[in-house]
Design a protein around this motif. Sequence first.
Motif, PDB file in Angstrom:
ATOM      1  N   UNK A 245       0.883  -1.037  -0.276  1.00  0.00           N
ATOM      2  CA  UNK A 245       0.312  -0.219   0.511  1.00  0.00           C
ATOM      3  C   UNK A 245       0.441   1.129  -0.039  1.00  0.00           C
ATOM      4  N   UNK A 246       0.559   2.128  -0.715  1.00  0.00           N
ATOM      5  CA  UNK A 246       1.239   3.473  -0.626  1.00  0.00           C
ATOM      6  C   UNK A 246       0.457   4.684   0.221  1.00  0.00           C
ATOM      7  N   UNK A 247       1.332   5.682   0.710  1.00  0.00           N
ATOM      8  CA  UNK A 247       1.071   6.261   2.022  1.00  0.00           C
ATOM      9  C   UNK A 247      -0.377   7.379   1.306  1.00  0.00           C
ATOM     10  N   UNK A 248      -0.528   7.304   0.402  1.00  0.00           N
ATOM     11  CA  UNK A 248      -1.987   7.908   0.611  1.00  0.00           C
ATOM     12  C   UNK A 248      -3.223   7.190   0.050  1.00  0.00           C
ATOM     13  N   UNK A 249      -2.893   5.342   0.453  1.00  0.00           N
ATOM     14  CA  UNK A 249      -4.351   4.291   0.112  1.00  0.00           C
ATOM     15  C   UNK A 249      -4.563   4.696   1.095  1.00  0.00           C
ATOM     16  N   UNK A 250      -6.172   3.166   1.377  1.00  0.00           N
ATOM     17  CA  UNK A 250      -6.265   4.090   2.581  1.00  0.00           C
ATOM     18  C   UNK A 250      -7.031   2.152   2.715  1.00  0.00           C
ATOM     19  N   UNK A 251      -5.543   1.693   3.879  1.00  0.00           N
ATOM     20  CA  UNK A 251      -5.559  -0.060   3.567  1.00  0.00           C
ATOM     21  C   UNK A 251      -7.382   0.162   4.880  1.00  0.00           C
ATOM     22  N   UNK A 252      -8.041  -1.463   4.394  1.00  0.00           N
ATOM     23  CA  UNK A 252      -9.049  -0.652   4.608  1.00  0.00           C
ATOM     24  C   UNK A 252      -9.435  -2.313   5.210  1.00  0.00           C
ATOM     25  N   UNK A 253      -9.999  -2.603   6.347  1.00  0.00           N
ATOM     26  CA  UNK A 253     -10.252  -3.915   6.960  1.00  0.00           C
ATOM     27  C   UNK A 253     -11.422  -4.787   7.293  1.00  0.00           C
ATOM     28  N   UNK A 254     -11.462  -5.422   7.635  1.00  0.00           N
ATOM     29  CA  UNK A 254     -13.327  -5.801   7.183  1.00  0.00           C
ATOM     30  C   UNK A 254     -13.752  -5.875  10.167  1.00  0.00           C
ATOM     31  N   UNK A 255     -12.930  -5.900  10.061  1.00  0.00           N
ATOM     32  CA  UNK A 255     -12.439  -5.811  11.950  1.00  0.00           C
ATOM     33  C   UNK A 255     -13.851  -4.837  12.198  1.00  0.00           C
ATOM     34  N   UNK A 256     -14.835  -4.788  13.058  1.00  0.00           N
ATOM     35  CA  UNK A 256     -15.039  -3.600  13.505  1.00  0.00           C
ATOM     36  C   UNK A 256     -15.886  -2.857  12.391  1.00  0.00           C
ATOM     37  N   UNK A 257     -16.511  -3.659  11.256  1.00  0.00           N
ATOM     38  CA  UNK A 257     -17.189  -3.277  10.088  1.00  0.00           C
ATOM     39  C   UNK A 257     -18.660  -4.030  10.108  1.00  0.00           C
ATOM     40  N   UNK A 258     -19.573  -2.956   9.796  1.00  0.00           N
ATOM     41  CA  UNK A 258     -21.059  -3.371  10.183  1.00  0.00           C
ATOM     42  C   UNK A 258     -21.035  -4.278   9.656  1.00  0.00           C
ATOM     43  N   UNK A 259     -22.743  -5.003   9.777  1.00  0.00           N
ATOM     44  CA  UNK A 259     -23.032  -6.347   8.866  1.00  0.00           C
ATOM     45  C   UNK A 259     -23.415  -6.166   7.947  1.00  0.00           C
ATOM     46  N   UNK A 260     -23.750  -5.005   6.595  1.00  0.00           N
ATOM     47  CA  UNK A 260     -24.012  -5.196   5.909  1.00  0.00           C
ATOM     48  C   UNK A 260     -22.067  -4.980   4.647  1.00  0.00           C
TER      49      UNK A 260
END
Length: 388
Positions: A245-260
Amino acid sequence: MSTDNDSTDQITLLLRDLFEINAAYYRGNELVFGLTHRSLNRSKAHKAISSRLKTAGYRFTLETTEAGTLLRIDPKPRLRIPPLNIILFVATLFSIYVVPVFLRNLNAAAYYIAMQLQNGGTVAIDEGSLLLKAFPLAVDGTGQDLSKGVGVEFALALMSILLVHEMGHFIAGRRRHIITSWPYFIPAPNIIGTFGAIIKSRSPFHNRRDLIEVGAAGPLAGWVVAVFWLIYGLAESSFQPLGTFGIKDLPFALEGESILMRVVTQALIGNAPEGQMYLLSEAAFAGWVGLLVTAINLLPIGQLDGGHILYGLTRRHQHWLGMLAMGSLFVLGFQSPMWWVFAVFGLVFRVKHPPTLDDQQPLSRAALLAGIASIVILVISFTPIPFR
């Protein structure tokens, strides 16, 4: 004659909580009302009804007589968007487009300069000085990104979600003769470029049916648009190793996410392999923001949409459920401090919802279904830990 009667009825709904209506008749093309103010003093009643009628688009005059108040009004309203609302809309569209791109470039430039200083053996400088040095690089990087089309999809997606949400309230309000302002969009120097939008109500709700329908129209409409952008954006998203991932990227995990979010992401992309995270497209990120904003609006607190809806469904129970929601926000704040901000917001603007003019009128089937649908959307869209 039916048109005349409809006009009289619509204007009467705007007057009756402030004035006793002693007479109503046509004089040429004008509709004339003879009025006596109720609990407010005359000047406050005049100020309140003037604000209400202007917002509704009516042209009128108020005269003080020995018998009370004479209202002369053109019964055909004219919808006109005030200049301030247009200016704020344009400013917010600009901030949603530019500010997130600039902030990512600013963070990247600050990180680059900090690494250079560290490798050169320079003593670390304070954050303010670092950002000041990074500013010119961030401006240059932002210009380059914008020229490549970065930010366009996110701005269009998020603005469409906010606009449809607010216009849902506006249209439902006019349908039920609840006078609301045009939306006030709020630009902001944050990661999404906005604090959302608000609509001001100029007249009270007539009953719980209207309260639910107007309160639910915005979240339901905005949620549908948010889900569309989420699904569209996830088709363009993927996952990749965290180290790439680059510095300007937003890595995204599903931890703590909504059900949908969990269900849709896993259905369209699949589970991220060990050591990898999701890289969301701009449209998917805007859809995620839309779900978050919708869930926040549906919290059962005071003047939030959820407060309107829950009071319409449960009346007195809204207060206790709102206090329970407030307590939950304080607890969640230890994981994501942004919830403390909304908890304070709830305290400032009151947890308890005021009554309507006629709480005893039964709910319609449509209002009941809209209320239930809103609760379901809150449950499946609420993100317990959006930011750490």
